[in-house]
Design an enzyme around this catalytic site. Structure first.
Site, mmCIF file in Angstrom:
data_model
loop_
_atom_site.group_PDB
_atom_site.id
_atom_site.type_symbol
_atom_site.label_atom_id
_atom_site.label_comp_id
_atom_site.label_asym_id
_atom_site.label_seq_id
_atom_site.Cartn_x
_atom_site.Cartn_y
_atom_site.Cartn_z
ATOM 1 N N GLY A 45 -8.886 -20.353 -45.089
ATOM 2 C CA GLY A 45 -7.810 -19.406 -45.415
ATOM 3 C C GLY A 45 -6.503 -20.095 -45.780
ATOM 4 O O GLY A 45 -5.879 -19.748 -46.796
ATOM 5 N N ALA A 66 -27.261 -25.376 -48.479
ATOM 6 C CA ALA A 66 -28.590 -25.858 -48.062
ATOM 7 C C ALA A 66 -29.055 -26.995 -48.982
ATOM 8 O O ALA A 66 -29.582 -28.011 -48.513
ATOM 9 C CB ALA A 66 -29.586 -24.704 -48.080
ATOM 10 N N CYS A 125 -20.024 -26.218 -41.946
ATOM 11 C CA CYS A 125 -20.857 -25.366 -42.813
ATOM 12 C C CYS A 125 -22.343 -25.694 -42.838
ATOM 13 O O CYS A 125 -23.173 -24.800 -42.692
ATOM 14 C CB CYS A 125 -20.328 -25.440 -44.238
ATOM 15 S SG CYS A 125 -18.768 -24.590 -44.416
ATOM 16 N N LYS A 172 -24.632 -24.764 -39.776
ATOM 17 C CA LYS A 172 -24.539 -23.320 -39.527
ATOM 18 C C LYS A 172 -25.256 -22.536 -40.636
ATOM 19 O O LYS A 172 -26.022 -21.616 -40.373
ATOM 20 C CB LYS A 172 -23.057 -22.933 -39.481
ATOM 21 C CG LYS A 172 -22.797 -21.475 -39.297
ATOM 22 C CD LYS A 172 -21.350 -21.135 -39.557
ATOM 23 C CE LYS A 172 -21.021 -21.261 -41.024
ATOM 24 N NZ LYS A 172 -19.827 -20.618 -41.493
HETATM 25 C C1 UDX Z 1 -19.320 -28.582 -47.603
HETATM 26 C C2 UDX Z 1 -19.603 -28.286 -49.080
HETATM 27 O O1 UDX Z 1 -19.511 -29.514 -49.823
HETATM 28 C C3 UDX Z 1 -18.598 -27.273 -49.616
HETATM 29 O O2 UDX Z 1 -18.921 -26.930 -50.959
HETATM 30 C C4 UDX Z 1 -18.659 -26.029 -48.754
HETATM 31 O O3 UDX Z 1 -17.690 -25.092 -49.175
HETATM 32 C C5 UDX Z 1 -18.412 -26.372 -47.291
HETATM 33 O O4 UDX Z 1 -19.340 -27.370 -46.863
HETATM 34 P P1 UDX Z 1 -17.549 -30.058 -46.274
HETATM 35 O O5 UDX Z 1 -18.455 -29.804 -45.113
HETATM 36 O O6 UDX Z 1 -16.096 -29.800 -46.126
HETATM 37 O O7 UDX Z 1 -18.036 -29.173 -47.529
HETATM 38 O O8 UDX Z 1 -17.680 -31.583 -46.738
HETATM 39 P P2 UDX Z 1 -18.775 -32.419 -47.578
HETATM 40 O O9 UDX Z 1 -18.050 -33.330 -48.470
HETATM 41 O O10 UDX Z 1 -19.792 -31.544 -48.192
HETATM 42 O O11 UDX Z 1 -19.446 -33.320 -46.448
HETATM 43 C C6 UDX Z 1 -20.298 -32.763 -45.445
HETATM 44 C C7 UDX Z 1 -20.908 -33.865 -44.624
HETATM 45 O O12 UDX Z 1 -21.880 -34.598 -45.366
HETATM 46 C C8 UDX Z 1 -19.909 -34.898 -44.103
HETATM 47 O O13 UDX Z 1 -20.228 -35.216 -42.760
HETATM 48 C C9 UDX Z 1 -20.115 -36.091 -45.018
HETATM 49 O O14 UDX Z 1 -19.772 -37.304 -44.415
HETATM 50 C C10 UDX Z 1 -21.613 -35.993 -45.275
HETATM 51 N N1 UDX Z 1 -22.047 -36.622 -46.537
HETATM 52 C C11 UDX Z 1 -21.580 -36.140 -47.733
HETATM 53 C C12 UDX Z 1 -22.961 -37.674 -46.502
HETATM 54 O O15 UDX Z 1 -23.396 -38.094 -45.426
HETATM 55 N N2 UDX Z 1 -23.369 -38.222 -47.685
HETATM 56 C C13 UDX Z 1 -22.935 -37.768 -48.890
HETATM 57 O O16 UDX Z 1 -23.374 -38.311 -49.922
HETATM 58 C C14 UDX Z 1 -22.010 -36.693 -48.917
HETATM 59 P P1 ADP Z 2 -12.767 -21.803 -41.390
HETATM 60 O O1 ADP Z 2 -13.163 -23.254 -41.450
HETATM 61 O O2 ADP Z 2 -13.868 -20.877 -41.859
HETATM 62 O O3 ADP Z 2 -11.467 -21.513 -42.052
HETATM 63 P P2 ADP Z 2 -11.480 -21.714 -38.796
HETATM 64 O O4 ADP Z 2 -12.100 -21.625 -37.441
HETATM 65 O O5 ADP Z 2 -10.718 -22.937 -39.170
HETATM 66 O O6 ADP Z 2 -12.641 -21.423 -39.837
HETATM 67 O O7 ADP Z 2 -10.494 -20.482 -39.000
HETATM 68 C C1 ADP Z 2 -10.804 -19.160 -38.723
HETATM 69 C C2 ADP Z 2 -9.554 -18.474 -38.176
HETATM 70 O O8 ADP Z 2 -9.823 -17.069 -38.066
HETATM 71 C C3 ADP Z 2 -9.128 -18.937 -36.774
HETATM 72 O O9 ADP Z 2 -7.804 -19.432 -36.820
HETATM 73 C C4 ADP Z 2 -9.232 -17.654 -35.912
HETATM 74 O O10 ADP Z 2 -8.200 -17.547 -34.939
HETATM 75 C C5 ADP Z 2 -9.100 -16.564 -36.957
HETATM 76 N N1 ADP Z 2 -9.672 -15.275 -36.546
HETATM 77 C C6 ADP Z 2 -10.894 -15.021 -36.035
HETATM 78 N N2 ADP Z 2 -11.066 -13.700 -35.816
HETATM 79 C C7 ADP Z 2 -9.920 -13.095 -36.211
HETATM 80 C C8 ADP Z 2 -9.480 -11.727 -36.255
HETATM 81 N N3 ADP Z 2 -10.274 -10.725 -35.875
HETATM 82 N N4 ADP Z 2 -8.226 -11.479 -36.704
HETATM 83 C C9 ADP Z 2 -7.425 -12.494 -37.122
HETATM 84 N N5 ADP Z 2 -7.784 -13.791 -37.121
HETATM 85 C C10 ADP Z 2 -9.018 -14.100 -36.667
#
Ligand code: UDX
Ligand code: ADP
Length: 454
Positions: free
Chosen positions: A12, A219, A270, A273
């Site tokens: 956000g 995935a 991400c 999960k």
């Molecule tokens: C990921 C997706 O890339 C992004 O598009 C989505 O919105 C959220 O999830 P993020 O988790 O922020 O983004 O980072 P990313 O760069 O994808 O890395 C994820 C993990 O994979 C890290 O732990 C990174 O170190 C690892 N990684 C990445 C590797 O081990 N090898 C690689 O070649 C690339």
């Molecule tokens: P992301 O990586 O998806 O942005 P975060 O955990 O960093 O996830 O952020 C999610 C935010 O949403 C947290 O700061 C949390 O306090 C907020 N949040 C969760 N539920 C609510 C809600 N019902 N109203 C307002 N804020 C919320």
């Protein structure tokens, strides 16, 4: 036009900052229940570390971007409400360990329904299980106010969030394509992005394709990492070098060179999960073979993390009890202070269960965060927090590099070695150091998938 974003987290905060900077005529209110987090967004010490974020926030904060805890009035005043709250894996009840926990999303929907006095577009920004929009629609359709639900998943990667937001590969907008009001809502959101994103990169789909595309993209990315990590184990057994294999394989234009860096495993909020959620969905729709296929990607990641801990323990003569290990990096990747699902957590827990002493250095992760991730209390004698990598390495038997921070590449490893116990080991969990130089300096070195070092 006014936008409200519920959730001031890693998604956000940066996303709304970029939209605010690109659309000076739109007022954006980012709201959150967490008052501490909102206060941090309003301070000089932002809760999220991202390159380029701080200066961008400063340029729009108080101009057309506002952070507050006044959720009700921000929602009511908005034309578009983004839901950007966390959707963690459920830890209780039905679907525990795999389904996504939608209670935060549901409470947002209820809040929007409760306080809205005018029609709105409600946008799913957080990654949601397929058909979550049905849940939102069911809750939002109760009153007389009209809502259009869109899915607009965020593809930013932490550490490069601003770059990704300013120049995205694509923007995905899913909506009700079959109705006039649905198409209008898709158009309104598309027009906002079109101010800085070329139209051909704005893809519009139905709601379910959009929701599923996000899960599938994550995935596929996670699967690529697990694939190269699986090969890294074979490299170690055969004398091959995983970086050389990745280069050769990635040179095939059908495969491509990105995301083939073997490591201690992927982390972040991400991948795990979303994979688990995909597995859950497949089981729910009675597709057990498909569920098994994707579950293996998660299993391979877990195997890789523990395989690395074992490599460290075995190399140090199968005994790390009382030995000091310098932990270089704790974040799940470089250029972020985020530790969610960081492989460092599982690996350090393995070390602690062998009674090692850990000396941490990470340029951005706080002591408080590391203690909380490891379930330790302040003052635990098994851990120490250092303000430089040099201090962490003093008296250590080994350096264990877990995050690919640039600064680790340019340290004076000669100077470091003089302060370490001998033999001095370096375990490069990211294959980012100059191995040849380290060997010349007299270190014993282990990397990932580096059969030639064994
Ligand atoms: C990921 C997706 O890339 C992004 O598009 C989505 O919105 C959220 O999830 P993020 O988790 O922020 O983004 O980072 P990313 O760069 O994808 O890395 C994820 C993990 O994979 C890290 O732990 C990174 O170190 C690892 N990684 C990445 C590797 O081990 N090898 C690689 O070649 C690339
Ligand atoms: P992301 O990586 O998806 O942005 P975060 O955990 O960093 O996830 O952020 C999610 C935010 O949403 C947290 O700061 C949390 O306090 C907020 N949040 C969760 N539920 C609510 C809600 N019902 N109203 C307002 N804020 C919320």
């Amino acid at each position: 036009m006014r936008i409200c974003c519920i959730g001031a987290g890693y998604v956000g905060g940066p996303t709304m900052t970029v939209i605010a900077s690109k659309c000076p005529d739109i007022r954006i209110d980012v709201v959150d229940l967490n008052a501490e987090r909102i206060a941090a967004w309003n301070s000089d010490n932002l809760p999220v570390f991202e390159p380029l974020l701080e200066s961008l926030v400063k340029s729009v904060r108080g101009v057309n971007l506002f952070f507050s805890t006044d959720i009700d009035s921000a929602i009511d005043a908005a034309d578009i409400v983004f839901i950007s709250v966390n959707t963690p894996t459920k830890t209780y009840g039905y679907g525990a360990g795999s389904a996504s926990d939608l209670r935060f999303v549901e409470s947002c929907a209820r809040k929007i329904a409760e306080v809205s006095k005018s029609d709105k577009i409600v946008v799913e920004k957080s990654t949601m299980p397929v058909r979550t929009a049905d849940v939102l629609k069911a809750i939002l359709s109760e009153g007389s106010v009209k809502f259009q639900v869109l899915s607009n998943p965020e593809f930013l990667a932490e550490g490069t969030a601003i770059e990704n937001l300013e120049n995205p590969d694509r923007i995905l907008i899913g909506g009700d394509e079959d109705t006039e009001s649905g198409r209008r809502a898709i158009g309104v959101l598309s027009d906002i992005y079109a101010r800085w994103v070329p139209r051909e990169r704005i893809l519009t789909t139905n709601l379910w394709s959009s929701e599923l595309s996000k899960l599938t993209a994550n995935a596929f990315l996670a699967q690529r990492i697990s694939s190269i990590n699986a090969i890294s184990a074979l490299c170690e057994a055969t004398g091959a070098d995983v970086d050389q294999v990745a280069k050769a394989v990635g040179s095939d234009s059908r495969i491509g060179p990105k995301f083939l860096k073997s490591s201690i495993g992927y982390g972040g909020s991400c991948f795990q999960k979303d994979l688990l959620n995909l597995v859950y969905l497949c089981e729910h729709f009675n597709l057990p073979k498909v569920a098994d296929y994707w579950r293996k990607v998660v299993e391979m990641n877990s195997y890789q993390k523990h395989r690395f801990s074992r490599l460290v323990i075995d190399s140090l003569f199968r005994n790390i009890c009382g030995k000091r290990l310098a932990i270089f990096g704790f974040a799940f990747k470089e250029n972020t202070n985020d530790t969610r699902e960081s492989p460092a957590i599982d690996i350090c827990k393995d070390f602690l269960s062998e009674n090692a002493k850990l000396a941490f250095y990470d340029p951005k992760v706080s002591k408080r965060q590391i203690l909380s991730d490891l379930g330790l209390s302040d003052g635990d004698s098994r851990v120490e927090f250092c303000d430089s990598p040099y201090k962490a390495a003093e008296g250590a038997h080994a350096i264990v590099l877990l995050t690919h921070w640039d600064e680790f590449k340019t340290l004076d490893y000669g100077k470091i070695k003089a302060t370490m116990v001998r033999p001095s080991w370096i375990f490069d969990g990211r294959n980012c150091l100059d191995t040849r130089l380290l060997l010349e300096l007299g270190y014993l070195v282990r990397g990932i998938g580096k059969g030639n070092l064994l």
